[in-house]
Scaffold this motif. Structure first.
Motif, PDB file in Angstrom:
ATOM      1  N   CYS A 136     -40.750  66.159 -45.777  1.00  0.00           N
ATOM      2  CA  CYS A 136     -41.392  66.200 -44.461  1.00  0.00           C
ATOM      3  C   CYS A 136     -41.044  64.922 -43.718  1.00  0.00           C
ATOM      4  O   CYS A 136     -41.139  63.825 -44.265  1.00  0.00           O
ATOM      5  CB  CYS A 136     -42.904  66.312 -44.653  1.00  0.00           C
ATOM      6  N   TYR A 138     -42.512  63.499 -41.321  1.00  0.00           N
ATOM      7  CA  TYR A 138     -43.646  62.679 -40.887  1.00  0.00           C
ATOM      8  C   TYR A 138     -44.135  61.752 -41.996  1.00  0.00           C
ATOM      9  O   TYR A 138     -44.420  60.600 -41.767  1.00  0.00           O
ATOM     10  CB  TYR A 138     -44.789  63.569 -40.408  1.00  0.00           C
ATOM     11  N   CYS A 139     -44.233  62.282 -43.209  1.00  0.00           N
ATOM     12  CA  CYS A 139     -44.781  61.458 -44.290  1.00  0.00           C
ATOM     13  C   CYS A 139     -43.707  61.017 -45.292  1.00  0.00           C
ATOM     14  O   CYS A 139     -43.919  60.073 -46.040  1.00  0.00           O
ATOM     15  CB  CYS A 139     -45.898  62.204 -45.019  1.00  0.00           C
ATOM     16  N   HIS A 148     -47.733  72.621 -45.299  1.00  0.00           N
ATOM     17  CA  HIS A 148     -47.775  71.154 -45.248  1.00  0.00           C
ATOM     18  C   HIS A 148     -47.616  70.656 -43.812  1.00  0.00           C
ATOM     19  O   HIS A 148     -48.398  69.837 -43.349  1.00  0.00           O
ATOM     20  CB  HIS A 148     -46.682  70.543 -46.131  1.00  0.00           C
ATOM     21  N   CYS A 153     -50.259  67.873 -43.705  1.00  0.00           N
ATOM     22  CA  CYS A 153     -49.625  66.538 -43.725  1.00  0.00           C
ATOM     23  C   CYS A 153     -50.609  65.425 -43.325  1.00  0.00           C
ATOM     24  O   CYS A 153     -51.222  65.456 -42.268  1.00  0.00           O
ATOM     25  CB  CYS A 153     -48.403  66.496 -42.802  1.00  0.00           C
TER      26      CYS A 153
HETATM   27 ZN   LIG Z   1     -45.792  65.311 -44.300  1.00  0.00          ZN
END
Ligand SMILES: [Zn+2]
Length: 235
Positions: A136, A138-139, A148, A153
């Motif tokens: 992912c 974002y993370c 997710h 997330c």
């Molecule tokens: Zn994430």
């Protein structure tokens, strides 16, 4: 030998046939032509596919060619439709609602969100697309699955809270949940919010710049307003 245009199915079939024959009856499998001569550019790709999936596919089992093919492209897993998975939900109303969205681009995007048809990284890998970073954006910790990305997330938690508060001004029970993203029993006024949220999360995952909450919020409001502008009088 199969003749004609080498579609993936045919080339795979020929390839598996060759491999099987080679393993069972080596004396019969003496090929006159190498695979690269037979399949040209596809030979390398097919060989890679075979190596990648040979553990998964048991050729001695009573498996059909179609099943092998679906196994490779990851279709079998995706073939369970959202309707089969959620039998308690009446989908007719949902599809009618989406079909009524005036702007085609917005309608199509939501049409993909409902059956979880957006090509997340997980889905791309499932389909055999190579060179995908599954993480992912974002993370950078979890796999980018639908669940997710849009629901779990941790990096997007503050953004989700912001959108939830925003949505609660329209409907006090507004929550970002699996059910909401299926557009189950929602008020028409909530669609721009759902579009704004999902589209922001979806589009911003491609941005290379560091993302902060403020940028996500701005994008969300912009997307929401664009949706409202182009879908006036209808949704
Ligand atoms: Zn994430």
């Amino acid at each position: 030998m199969i003749k004609g245009k080498p579609t993936i199915l045919k080339t795979l079939y020929t390839y598996f046939l060759g491999i099987t024959t080679g393993e069972l009856m080596p004396e019969l499998a003496e090929n006159k032509y190498s695979h690269s001569e037979q399949f040209g550019k596809n030979a390398k790709k097919i060989k890679e596919l075979y190596i990648q999936y040979r553990g998964k596919i048991k050729l001695t089992e009573n498996i059909t060619l179609k099943e092998i093919y679906y196994e490779i492209i990851g279709q079998r897993k995706n073939s369970i439709t959202v309707e089969e998975k959620n039998e308690e939900i009446e989908f007719t109303n949902i599809w009618t609602k989406v079909a009524g969205i005036k702007n085609n681009i917005h309608g199509e995007f939501l049409y993909q969100i409902i059956p979880r048809a957006v090509l997340t990284r997980e889905k791309q890998i499932d389909r055999g697309i190579r060179g995908i970073d599954p993480q992912c954006k974002y993370c950078n910790r979890q796999f980018e699955t639908f669940q997710h990305l849009f629901i779990d997330c941790k990096e997007l938690k503050m953004f989700r809270t912001y959108v939830i508060q925003n949505g609660q001004s329209e409907d006090p029970n507004f929550e970002i949940s699996k059910k909401l993203l299926l557009l189950v029993d929602i008020k028409t006024e909530l669609i721009p919010i759902i579009y704004g949220y999902t589209h922001t999360v979806w589009a911003c995952r491609h941005f290379e710049d560091t993302l902060n909450l403020y940028k996500l919020q701005m994008k969300y409001h912009k997307d929401k307003e664009i949706y409202r502008k182009y879908n006036k009088n209808k949704n």
